[in-house]
Design a protein around this motif. Structure first.
Motif, PDB file in Angstrom:
ATOM      1  N   PRO A   1       1.330 -10.188 -10.300  1.00  0.00           N
ATOM      2  CA  PRO A   1       0.569 -11.100  -9.435  1.00  0.00           C
ATOM      3  C   PRO A   1       0.697 -10.720  -7.959  1.00  0.00           C
ATOM      4  CG  PRO A   1       1.892 -12.326 -11.030  1.00  0.00           C
ATOM      5  CD  PRO A   1       2.344 -10.903 -11.107  1.00  0.00           C
ATOM      6  N   GLY A   2      -0.356 -11.018  -7.210  1.00  0.00           N
ATOM      7  CA  GLY A   2      -0.286 -10.902  -5.762  1.00  0.00           C
ATOM      8  C   GLY A   2      -0.658  -9.574  -5.162  1.00  0.00           C
ATOM      9  N   VAL A   3      -1.272  -8.673  -5.938  1.00  0.00           N
ATOM     10  CA  VAL A   3      -1.623  -7.361  -5.390  1.00  0.00           C
ATOM     11  C   VAL A   3      -3.107  -7.250  -5.038  1.00  0.00           C
ATOM     12  CG1 VAL A   3       0.288  -6.126  -6.466  1.00  0.00           C
ATOM     13  CG2 VAL A   3      -1.860  -6.388  -7.719  1.00  0.00           C
ATOM     14  N   GLY A   4      -3.866  -8.328  -5.233  1.00  0.00           N
ATOM     15  CA  GLY A   4      -5.253  -8.337  -4.771  1.00  0.00           C
ATOM     16  C   GLY A   4      -6.311  -8.206  -5.842  1.00  0.00           C
ATOM     17  N   LYS A   5      -5.976  -8.546  -7.085  1.00  0.00           N
ATOM     18  CA  LYS A   5      -6.955  -8.411  -8.173  1.00  0.00           C
ATOM     19  C   LYS A   5      -8.144  -9.354  -7.971  1.00  0.00           C
ATOM     20  CE  LYS A   5      -3.836  -9.204 -11.407  1.00  0.00           C
ATOM     21  NZ  LYS A   5      -2.575  -9.242 -10.628  1.00  0.00           N
TER      22      LYS A   5
ATOM     23  N   LYS B   1     -12.189  -3.491   3.957  1.00  0.00           N
ATOM     24  CA  LYS B   1     -11.880  -4.433   5.034  1.00  0.00           C
ATOM     25  C   LYS B   1     -10.917  -5.517   4.565  1.00  0.00           C
ATOM     26  CE  LYS B   1     -16.398  -3.866   7.288  1.00  0.00           C
ATOM     27  NZ  LYS B   1     -17.668  -4.547   7.649  1.00  0.00           N
ATOM     28  N   VAL B   2     -10.882  -5.746   3.248  1.00  0.00           N
ATOM     29  CA  VAL B   2      -9.995  -6.786   2.710  1.00  0.00           C
ATOM     30  C   VAL B   2      -8.940  -6.224   1.746  1.00  0.00           C
ATOM     31  CG1 VAL B   2     -11.651  -8.658   2.989  1.00  0.00           C
ATOM     32  CG2 VAL B   2     -11.661  -7.340   0.883  1.00  0.00           C
ATOM     33  N   ILE B   3      -9.202  -5.057   1.169  1.00  0.00           N
ATOM     34  CA  ILE B   3      -8.222  -4.393   0.299  1.00  0.00           C
ATOM     35  C   ILE B   3      -7.783  -3.118   1.015  1.00  0.00           C
ATOM     36  CG2 ILE B   3      -7.782  -3.338  -1.950  1.00  0.00           C
ATOM     37  CD1 ILE B   3      -8.333  -6.241  -2.279  1.00  0.00           C
ATOM     38  N   VAL B   4      -6.617  -3.161   1.640  1.00  0.00           N
ATOM     39  CA  VAL B   4      -6.168  -2.068   2.504  1.00  0.00           C
ATOM     40  C   VAL B   4      -5.375  -1.022   1.708  1.00  0.00           C
ATOM     41  CG1 VAL B   4      -4.830  -1.478   4.571  1.00  0.00           C
ATOM     42  CG2 VAL B   4      -6.069  -3.652   4.458  1.00  0.00           C
ATOM     43  N   GLY B   5      -5.716   0.250   1.928  1.00  0.00           N
ATOM     44  CA  GLY B   5      -4.925   1.350   1.373  1.00  0.00           C
ATOM     45  C   GLY B   5      -5.121   1.625  -0.101  1.00  0.00           C
ATOM     46  N   LYS B   6      -6.196   1.101  -0.700  1.00  0.00           N
ATOM     47  CA  LYS B   6      -6.438   1.293  -2.138  1.00  0.00           C
ATOM     48  C   LYS B   6      -7.848   1.838  -2.373  1.00  0.00           C
ATOM     49  CE  LYS B   6      -2.405  -0.260  -3.340  1.00  0.00           C
ATOM     50  NZ  LYS B   6      -1.401   0.628  -3.987  1.00  0.00           N
ATOM     51  N   ARG B   7      -8.257   2.811  -1.569  1.00  0.00           N
ATOM     52  CA  ARG B   7      -9.623   3.330  -1.636  1.00  0.00           C
ATOM     53  C   ARG B   7      -9.952   3.899  -3.022  1.00  0.00           C
ATOM     54  NH1 ARG B   7     -13.473   4.418   2.157  1.00  0.00           N
ATOM     55  NH2 ARG B   7     -15.122   5.871   1.510  1.00  0.00           N
ATOM     56  N   GLU B   8      -9.005   4.617  -3.610  1.00  0.00           N
ATOM     57  CA  GLU B   8      -9.264   5.222  -4.921  1.00  0.00           C
ATOM     58  C   GLU B   8      -9.546   4.155  -5.981  1.00  0.00           C
ATOM     59  OE1 GLU B   8      -7.434   8.878  -7.491  1.00  0.00           O
ATOM     60  OE2 GLU B   8      -6.009   7.323  -6.879  1.00  0.00           O
TER      61      GLU B   8
ATOM     62  N   THR C   1      -7.861  -9.356 -16.031  1.00  0.00           N
ATOM     63  CA  THR C   1      -6.518  -9.059 -15.544  1.00  0.00           C
ATOM     64  C   THR C   1      -5.483  -9.524 -16.560  1.00  0.00           C
ATOM     65  OG1 THR C   1      -6.026 -11.175 -14.422  1.00  0.00           O
ATOM     66  CG2 THR C   1      -7.365  -9.567 -13.223  1.00  0.00           C
ATOM     67  N   GLN C   2      -4.364  -8.844 -16.552  1.00  0.00           N
ATOM     68  CA  GLN C   2      -3.219  -9.302 -17.343  1.00  0.00           C
ATOM     69  C   GLN C   2      -1.940  -8.822 -16.679  1.00  0.00           C
ATOM     70  OE1 GLN C   2      -3.677  -7.813 -21.347  1.00  0.00           O
ATOM     71  NE2 GLN C   2      -3.240  -5.708 -20.810  1.00  0.00           N
ATOM     72  N   ASN C   3      -0.890  -9.624 -16.825  1.00  0.00           N
ATOM     73  CA  ASN C   3       0.409  -9.328 -16.242  1.00  0.00           C
ATOM     74  C   ASN C   3       1.207  -8.477 -17.230  1.00  0.00           C
ATOM     75  OD1 ASN C   3       3.021  -9.362 -15.210  1.00  0.00           O
ATOM     76  ND2 ASN C   3       2.871 -11.470 -14.475  1.00  0.00           N
TER      77      ASN C   3
ATOM     78  N   ILE D   1      -3.530  -1.678  -9.577  1.00  0.00           N
ATOM     79  CA  ILE D   1      -3.659  -1.596  -8.121  1.00  0.00           C
ATOM     80  C   ILE D   1      -2.343  -1.172  -7.488  1.00  0.00           C
ATOM     81  CG2 ILE D   1      -4.123  -2.925  -6.025  1.00  0.00           C
ATOM     82  CD1 ILE D   1      -6.028  -4.651  -7.623  1.00  0.00           C
ATOM     83  N   GLY D   2      -1.252  -1.756  -7.939  1.00  0.00           N
ATOM     84  CA  GLY D   2       0.068  -1.390  -7.417  1.00  0.00           C
ATOM     85  C   GLY D   2       0.341  -2.010  -6.051  1.00  0.00           C
ATOM     86  N   TYR D   3       1.605  -1.973  -5.658  1.00  0.00           N
ATOM     87  CA  TYR D   3       1.993  -2.504  -4.354  1.00  0.00           C
ATOM     88  C   TYR D   3       1.481  -1.593  -3.238  1.00  0.00           C
ATOM     89  CZ  TYR D   3       5.233  -5.695  -6.701  1.00  0.00           C
ATOM     90  OH  TYR D   3       5.774  -6.676  -7.486  1.00  0.00           O
ATOM     91  N   PRO D   4       1.171  -2.161  -2.076  1.00  0.00           N
ATOM     92  CA  PRO D   4       0.759  -1.327  -0.943  1.00  0.00           C
ATOM     93  C   PRO D   4       1.958  -0.626  -0.318  1.00  0.00           C
ATOM     94  CG  PRO D   4       0.859  -3.626  -0.284  1.00  0.00           C
ATOM     95  CD  PRO D   4       1.138  -3.595  -1.766  1.00  0.00           C
ATOM     96  N   SER D   5       1.671   0.397   0.477  1.00  0.00           N
ATOM     97  CA  SER D   5       2.748   1.053   1.227  1.00  0.00           C
ATOM     98  C   SER D   5       3.230   0.114   2.329  1.00  0.00           C
ATOM     99  CB  SER D   5       2.240   2.353   1.846  1.00  0.00           C
ATOM    100  OG  SER D   5       1.262   2.078   2.842  1.00  0.00           O
ATOM    101  N   ILE D   6       4.359   0.427   2.923  1.00  0.00           N
ATOM    102  CA  ILE D   6       4.903  -0.417   3.980  1.00  0.00           C
ATOM    103  C   ILE D   6       3.935  -0.512   5.149  1.00  0.00           C
ATOM    104  CG2 ILE D   6       6.724  -0.591   5.727  1.00  0.00           C
ATOM    105  CD1 ILE D   6       8.675   0.518   3.706  1.00  0.00           C
ATOM    106  N   GLU D   7       3.342   0.621   5.531  1.00  0.00           N
ATOM    107  CA  GLU D   7       2.406   0.624   6.659  1.00  0.00           C
ATOM    108  C   GLU D   7       1.156  -0.192   6.347  1.00  0.00           C
ATOM    109  OE1 GLU D   7       2.981   1.720   9.703  1.00  0.00           O
ATOM    110  OE2 GLU D   7       4.991   2.125   8.954  1.00  0.00           O
TER     111      GLU D   7
END
Length: 239
Positions: free
Chosen positions: A44-48, A16-23, A145-147, A171-177
């Motif tokens: 930074p900024g991908v939801g860790k 519900k809060v982390i979209v598109g990262k089910r795996e 976490t580490q950058n 985690i990586g960047y989300p898809s555009i959708e």
């Protein structure tokens, strides 16, 4: 079967809060149930932080975020004994690690001595201060976490520290959708604040005990050991 539903409920709740990262979410809950720890290496900024907080809220457990900096001390992590003038005795003041879900943010920005203060907590589920041992609450999960891009002013984690992590994920960047969904979902609201628990600490502990009962065939164990042994003898590998 019931615990399988609990696992799915936790994952669905975090989605519900982390979209598109089910795996990634499934791996994180797997590490929790296996009593391991997570190292998230990402920009930074991908939801860790959101992931760690969502896990804590979903299982109704305490959450602590530790922002590691060069001046962070081991006592900030484990705690310290303070002399009480009234009682004439030393009293233990718990450090930041005394909680269920710990986010060790930018762990490579603190000194090796402070990094090492997490070793006993991660391995033994306890801390030692001034000769006294204190058990950590259960369940207990460290998400560090580490950058991977910014190396200025950082201290690489030694092998002994890396060995305490069951998984290293990105985690990586989300898809555009997915990013469009998140943008629409987060406008004017904070989904994390309204996230409700779907289980509790007692259930998670029971699931952790159940995981220990999983049967692993001797043939599979032999195969794994042969791979490990082969890696030690391969001239192309230094370690």
């Amino acid at each position: 079967m019931e615990n399988q539903h609990v696992f799915r409920d936790i994952v669905n709740n975090i989605e519900k809060v982390i979209v598109g990262k089910r795996e990634i979410i499934e791996y994180s809950i797997t590490a929790l149930l296996a009593e391991g720890h997570l190292l998230l290496e990402d920009v930074p900024g991908v939801g860790k932080t959101t992931l760690a907080n969502a896990i804590a809220k979903s299982i109704d457990c305490g959450f602590t975020r530790i922002q590691f900096t060069p001046d962070t001390l081991p006592s900030d992590i484990t705690g310290v004994s303070i002399y009480n003038m009234q009682s004439g005795e030393f009293e233990f003041k718990a450090g930041a690690v005394m909680n269920h879900i710990i986010l060790a943010d930018e762990i490579n920005r603190t000194s090796p001595k402070t990094q090492a203060s997490l070793l006993e907590a991660m391995e033994e589920r306890q801390i030692s201060v001034d000769g006294n041992t204190y058990a950590l609450p259960r369940p207990f999960l460290v998400i560090a976490t580490q950058n991977p891009i910014d190396y200025l002013g950082t201290f690489n984690l030694p092998e002994a520290q890396l060995d305490r992590f069951l998984m290293k994920l990105s985690i990586g960047y989300p898809s555009i959708e997915d990013e469009k969904k998140m943008a629409a979902y987060y406008i004017g609201q904070s989904p994390l604040k309204s996230l409700n628990p779907v289980t509790d600490a007692k259930t998670i502990e029971a699931m952790q005990q159940e995981v220990k009962q999983v049967t692993v065939h001797t043939d599979l164990i032999s195969y794994i050991i042969e791979i490990v042994d082969g890696s030690r003898k391969d001239s192309n590998l230094s370690l």
